[in-house]
Design an enzyme around this catalytic site. Structure first.
Site, PDB file in Angstrom:
ATOM      1  N   GLY A   1       0.850  -1.180   0.000  1.00  0.00           N
ATOM      2  CA  GLY A   1       0.000   0.000   0.000  1.00  0.00           C
ATOM      3  C   GLY A   1       0.887   1.231   0.000  1.00  0.00           C
ATOM      4  N   THR A   2       0.353   2.335  -0.493  1.00  0.00           N
ATOM      5  CA  THR A   2       1.219   3.507  -0.644  1.00  0.00           C
ATOM      6  C   THR A   2       0.779   4.685   0.218  1.00  0.00           C
ATOM      7  OG1 THR A   2       0.031   3.893  -2.726  1.00  0.00           O
ATOM      8  CG2 THR A   2       2.172   2.870  -2.874  1.00  0.00           C
ATOM      9  N   THR A   3       0.196   5.724  -0.346  1.00  0.00           N
ATOM     10  CA  THR A   3       0.174   7.024   0.342  1.00  0.00           C
ATOM     11  C   THR A   3      -1.059   7.251   1.218  1.00  0.00           C
ATOM     12  OG1 THR A   3       1.393   7.877  -1.547  1.00  0.00           O
ATOM     13  CG2 THR A   3       0.482   9.484  -0.023  1.00  0.00           C
TER      14      THR A   3
ATOM     15  N   LYS B   1      -7.299   1.276   2.324  1.00  0.00           N
ATOM     16  CA  LYS B   1      -6.143   1.421   3.217  1.00  0.00           C
ATOM     17  C   LYS B   1      -6.458   2.210   4.482  1.00  0.00           C
ATOM     18  CE  LYS B   1      -3.364   1.946  -0.964  1.00  0.00           C
ATOM     19  NZ  LYS B   1      -2.431   2.849  -1.669  1.00  0.00           N
TER      20      LYS B   1
END
Length: 281
Positions: free
Chosen positions: A53-55, A86
């Site tokens: 997962g990112t931002t 997320k």
């Protein structure tokens, strides 16, 4: 005795013994192998390809805090999923956003939710926001062995402090080190761009709606420069998850609300060759 209890449909004695109000402490004693950090990984050569997962971004306003995340998950240079979630409620007055190894991060969030619920049932009252942040720090520290092997989890925690009557944000490193962020924060691969955007956009006097617009703008800026961050996808109707925590509790903005914010940001960017000077607040 434990086997007979299971055969008769009864809970083992360990489940009925008085003990700590921490579910993690109980699980560490009864079944430590069920904790992410308690598992033994097989020896591997080279890096393990996992979904990341990112931002995640967060910003406070007068009366609460906004926590938001993009929807893209990556595996190496490939897009693994375009609509991953997320950002999750931790309890009624807090939420957590995840960056890092997606599978472990989601499992950690579920354990964290159970930890807070277990404490409330045993103690009869809600853990303070400071206490929740400390519990999450302990859980991340327990995953240090995994992190050293490249399976790191780096969440962003935000909530409404009922004692101080204000929104607060906490960030972490892979060792469980906790820092309280003032005003805004970002984690993940696009965090440097999102943080840069929020430095220009965030003000203490913003309303809830203006703060939500600012964090979506920050995610848009992150997606503009970071390939692992997904921006608002108007064609597929995939928009960031935006949540708000106030004295009234946790609330996730509806798709209609977020899509309207995303369209405002998108249309503003089309007005100038290099994007707008600031979002419509």
């Amino acid at each position: 005795m434990a086997a007979n209890s299971h055969d008769q449909g009864r809970l083992p004695a360990a489940f009925l013994r008085p003990g700590s109000s921490s579910f993690l402490d109980f699980l560490s004693d009864y079944a430590p192998e069920r904790l992410p950090g308690g598992r033994l990984l097989p020896p591997v050569e080279g890096a393990v390809e996992t979904v990341h997962g990112t931002t995640i971004v967060a910003a406070t306003f007068d009366g609460g805090v906004v926590l938001a995340g993009d929807r893209r998950a990556t595996m190496g240079n490939m897009i693994a999923q375009r609509d991953v979630e997320k950002v999750f409620p931790a309890d009624e007055y807090s939420a957590v956003g995840i960056a890092g190894t997606a599978g472990l991060a989601v499992e950690l969030v579920k354990l964290f939710q159970l930890e807070l619920e277990h404490f409330e049932k045993v103690e009869g009252h809600v853990l303070s926001l400071e206490g929740k942040a400390n519990r999450l720090s302990t859980m991340i520290r327990g995953n240090l062995g995994m992190a050293m092997q490249g399976l790191a989890v780096v969440p962003l925690f935000a909530g409404f402090d009922l004692e101080r009557e204000t929104g607060r944000i906490f960030s972490y490193d892979v060792t469980g080190g906790r820092s309280e962020e003032l005003g805004f924060a970002a984690v993940g691969s696009g965090s440097i761009f999102a943080r840069g955007a929020l430095k220009k956009l965030h003000r203490p006097d913003l309303t809830e709606q203006q703060t939500a617009t600012a964090v979506v703008q920050a995610l848009y800026d992150a997606a503009d420069d970071d390939s692992a961050t997904g921006g608002p996808d108007l064609t597929r109707r995939i928009f960031p998850i935006v949540t708000v925590i106030t004295e009234d509790g946790f609330r996730r903005l509806s798709e209609a609300e977020v899509s309207e914010i995303a369209r405002t940001v998108h249309e503003g960017r089309l007005q100038l060759p290099n994007g707008p000077q600031a979002p419509v607040l």
